[in-house]
Write a protein that holds these residues in place. Structure first.
Motif, PDB file in Angstrom:
ATOM      1  N   ARG B 209       0.848  -1.193   0.000  1.00 16.63           N
ATOM      2  CA  ARG B 209       0.000   0.000   0.000  1.00 16.63           C
ATOM      3  C   ARG B 209       0.882   1.241   0.000  1.00 16.63           C
ATOM      4  O   ARG B 209       2.014   1.214   0.470  1.00 16.63           O
ATOM      5  N   GLN B 220      -3.946  10.407   0.108  1.00 15.42           N
ATOM      6  CA  GLN B 220      -4.627   9.176  -0.325  1.00 15.42           C
ATOM      7  C   GLN B 220      -3.842   7.965   0.152  1.00 15.42           C
ATOM      8  O   GLN B 220      -2.608   7.969   0.117  1.00 15.42           O
ATOM      9  N   VAL B 221      -4.546   6.942   0.607  1.00 20.27           N
ATOM     10  CA  VAL B 221      -3.908   5.688   0.988  1.00 20.27           C
ATOM     11  C   VAL B 221      -4.576   4.579   0.197  1.00 20.27           C
ATOM     12  O   VAL B 221      -5.808   4.506   0.141  1.00 20.27           O
ATOM     13  N   GLY B 222      -3.764   3.739  -0.446  1.00 20.26           N
ATOM     14  CA  GLY B 222      -4.363   2.643  -1.194  1.00 20.26           C
ATOM     15  C   GLY B 222      -3.300   1.781  -1.827  1.00 20.26           C
ATOM     16  O   GLY B 222      -2.109   2.101  -1.750  1.00 20.26           O
ATOM     17  N   ASP B 223      -3.727   0.664  -2.479  1.00 18.95           N
ATOM     18  CA  ASP B 223      -2.721  -0.171  -3.132  1.00 18.95           C
ATOM     19  C   ASP B 223      -2.289   0.534  -4.421  1.00 18.95           C
ATOM     20  O   ASP B 223      -2.978   1.439  -4.893  1.00 18.95           O
ATOM     21  N   ALA B 226      -4.867   1.140  -7.177  1.00 21.25           N
ATOM     22  CA  ALA B 226      -5.905   2.116  -6.832  1.00 21.25           C
ATOM     23  C   ALA B 226      -5.367   3.538  -6.914  1.00 21.25           C
ATOM     24  O   ALA B 226      -6.031   4.442  -7.420  1.00 21.25           O
ATOM     25  N   ILE B 227      -4.139   3.724  -6.417  1.00 22.50           N
ATOM     26  CA  ILE B 227      -3.538   5.055  -6.438  1.00 22.50           C
ATOM     27  C   ILE B 227      -3.364   5.523  -7.883  1.00 22.50           C
ATOM     28  O   ILE B 227      -3.609   6.671  -8.219  1.00 22.50           O
ATOM     29  N   ARG B 230      -7.222   5.342  -9.808  1.00 20.99           N
ATOM     30  CA  ARG B 230      -8.267   6.212  -9.255  1.00 20.99           C
ATOM     31  C   ARG B 230      -7.661   7.243  -8.314  1.00 20.99           C
ATOM     32  O   ARG B 230      -7.896   7.233  -7.109  1.00 20.99           O
ATOM     33  N   ALA B 232      -7.010  10.355  -6.030  1.00 18.88           N
ATOM     34  CA  ALA B 232      -8.006  11.062  -5.224  1.00 18.88           C
ATOM     35  C   ALA B 232      -8.098  12.531  -5.601  1.00 18.88           C
ATOM     36  O   ALA B 232      -9.112  13.167  -5.361  1.00 18.88           O
ATOM     37  N   ASP B 269     -13.483   9.098  -6.173  1.00 18.21           N
ATOM     38  CA  ASP B 269     -13.989   9.291  -4.810  1.00 18.21           C
ATOM     39  C   ASP B 269     -14.214  10.781  -4.577  1.00 18.21           C
ATOM     40  O   ASP B 269     -13.418  11.611  -4.989  1.00 18.21           O
TER      41      ASP B 269
END
Lengths: 268, 356
Positions: B209, B220-223, B226-227, B230, B232, B269
């Motif tokens: 992550r 933003q925090v994500g895998d 996702a980063i 998508r 943020a 998001d």
């Protein structure tokens, strides 16, 4: 040609002549002193054959023994005190981020190198006589303190040179690896500073051992050190004994400075 | 038992006081899971290293808490925290050998001699430095020093390993090797890694992550997927990889570009429901077609080896970069001034939230 265009100072005309002259002027007087310390006769100007007689003669002179031990005592105490102070100063000025006024601190620590010795001598004479009157103490302490003061920059410079440019995060790394403050100092800071401190100790020792000007101002009656005793002897009559003592001092200095060089040279 | 290794709760860090105060970290909350490879990514000065120092204990937060495996360690000194650091400068002890450096942590922990020797041997094997045990750090190359620094930090078996831009001093080839090596070490040891970097590619290839930071805030925090797919907001979209930004008006799931065409969009998001918006699209998601899609004019092409970038302008002057695979021979056949049409799959154009 590329070789022609590159500048090399050793190819300038007269380079060898100047170099040789300088070295001769530097070392010829010292060489003569060493040679004449083995002179059989009384003269320091006329060679009368080889002899070791001045060495035992100087050693049997009670006065020479007395001033030599006093000099060694003062030099040892002054070297230890000044190196301790200089180590703390070097740690304080290198093991942290540079701050404003850093240069001012350097100048303050190295003050004895810039202020003429005669000024320091007079200042200490006046300062210590006030204390002498107030306390009545007449001992060697004044000479030891005076020598410690002017030895500090000599001890400080090699220690600072050793610590300068070392990674500032080393102590942080030690604390990250479970060392408490004492362990960090014992296992990281101290081993890093040690070679510099030993070098500083020797340089301070040699500096104290041959001081004349400040010693002359500060010493009380009967507190002659080896250099001031030798000065007094030469004033009266040039003695071959002094040659022998000088040669021994030279030997001691060469040994200490060689050790100093070996300690401070960059590790490959 | 909680599954959280490190937790920051509303952690703030302010340096200086009064008018000269600088907020390095402005109320960051973050939970890092046990055994994950977590990367804090952001430009220099974004607060990522400050957060690392707070977790290591080199600094104390101005406000908020730091928890390790559920217990509050906010004000514990660094030498009592089961957390070790790989420093950017490596900070190897120059007077100790490689083996002594690696054994330093266990020795300070008071482990028995035999155990220390066994740990050092295991660590040397782990980073493949058995031959170098008796060398001093000064006799090692940058990459070797890096391995020793890793082994030294892993030797006390910490609960969390912190890595402060450890690869930044290495050249490109060595950095790629160490990226693979680091990932291998993390999987083998199962230790939680918190890795700080400003290199987005490094973050994408290694992390489980990623937390993207800017100006003391966690954006933003994500895998990695996702980063990247998508983002943020606009900062994340432009800092991680390249993005084109299109302005227009949103109505339902369609967006009317300022340049004219109406396109289907994907809402990111926190995207607004309707009104004027910005949408992002990656250069490699766009294709150049003969007809349909958005009309554009080629301004320039730039050859990058495997890729060729084509910069095209829309009717309202918006510049769009398209990444094309370079053909086997010849160029992509696009010349400045020629008219083209840009097309992409529905879902490639992401509507971003309004900037605050």
């Amino acid at each position: 040609m590329a070789e022609r265009s590159s500048f090399d100072i050793s190819r300038l005309p007269g380079f060898a002549t100047v170099a040789v002259t300088v070295f001769v002027l530097l070392y010829l007087p010292i060489a003569m002193l060493v040679v004449f310390s083995f002179n059989a006769g009384d003269s320091v100007a006329i060679w009368e054959g080889f002899s070791f007689r001045w060495y035992p003669e100087a050693w049997q002179n009670e006065e020479v023994k007395d001033v030599t031990f006093r000099s060694l005592k003062i030099a040892t105490a002054a070297a230890l005190i000044s190196t301790t102070v200089a180590t703390m100063a070097a740690l304080g000025t290198t093991r942290r981020r540079a701050t404003r006024g850093q240069t001012f601190v350097y100048v303050m620590i190295n003050q004895p190198l810039m202020v003429p010795e005669i000024v320091t001598g007079v200042a200490l004479l006046i300062f210590f006589s006030t204390i002498k009157v107030a306390t009545g103490y007449q001992g060697l302490g004044y000479l030891i303190l005076a020598h410690s003061a002017f030895c500090i920059p000599f001890a400080y410079l090699p220690i600072r040179a050793r610590l300068e440019g070392m990674d500032l995060t080393l102590e942080t790394a030690a604390s990250d690896l479970y060392a408490n403050r004492w362990q960090t100092f014992r296992h990281v800071t101290l081993p890093l500073v040690a070679p510099g401190a030993v070098a500083g100790l020797m340089l301070a020792f040699v500096t104290s051992l041959d001081d004349v000007v400040i010693t002359l101002f500060v010493k009380s009656a009967g507190q002659d050190t080896l250099p001031t005793y030798m000065l007094a002897q030469i004033r009266r009559s040039v003695s071959a004994e002094v040659n022998a003592i000088s040669t021994l001092l030279l030997l001691l200095t060469v040994v200490l400075l060689t050790a100093f060089f070996l300690l401070t040279r960059k590790r490959s | 038992m909680s599954e959280t290794a490190v937790e920051a709760r509303e952690t703030r860090k302010v340096y200086g006081q009064g008018a000269a105060a600088v907020t390095a970290l402005g109320g960051v909350s973050l939970a890092i899971r046990k055994g994950e490879f977590f990367t804090l990514l952001g430009p220099s000065g974004c607060g990522k290293t400050t957060l690392l120092k707070l977790i290591a204990g080199f600094e104390s937060p101005t406000a908020g808490q730091i928890l390790l495996h559920g217990s509050d360690i906010t004000f514990d000194p660094p030498n009592t925290r089961p957390v070790n650091t790989v420093f950017q400068s490596y900070a190897l002890f120059p007077h100790l050998t490689v083996a002594e450096n690696i054994g330093f942590g266990p020795k300070m922990q008071g482990r028995p001699k035999a155990e220390i020797a066994e740990t050092v041997k295991r660590m040397l094997a782990l980073v493949r430095m058995e031959q170098m045990a008796d060398r001093k750090p000064g006799q090692l190359s940058g990459g070797q020093q890096q391995r020793v620094a890793l082994a030294r930090a892993l030797a006390p078996a910490p609960k969390v390993l912190l890595l402060d831009e450890p690869l930044s001093a290495l050249d490109l080839k060595l950095r790629k090797e160490m990226q693979i090596e680091l990932k291998r070490l993390q999987v083998e040891t199962g230790i939680t890694f918190i890795f700080v970097t400003h290199d987005q590619e490094e973050a994408l290839t290694m992390s489980d992550r990623i937390g993207v930071m800017q100006a003391g805030r966690l954006l933003q925090v994500g895998d990695p997927r996702a980063i990247y797919t998508r983002p943020a907001n606009r900062f994340v979209a432009s800092f991680i990889g390249e993005s084109n930004f299109l302005h227009g008006t949103l109505r339902g799931n369609e967006m009317t570009l300022d340049a004219g065409p109406v396109l289907p969009v994907e809402k990111g998001d926190n995207a607004p429901a309707a009104g004027p918006v910005t949408a992002a699209i990656r250069p490699e998601q766009i294709r150049i077609a003969a007809g349909g899609g958005i009309p554009a004019k080629v301004r320039d092409t730039v050859y990058f080896g495997t890729d060729t970038h084509c910069v095209a302008t829309l009717s309202d002057g918006t510049e769009i970069t398209v990444r094309l695979q370079s053909p086997v021979s010849g160029d992509v056949g696009l010349h400045p001034g020629s008219d083209v049409h840009l097309r992409f799959e529905p879902g490639a154009l992401i509507v971003l939230p309004e900037e605050t």
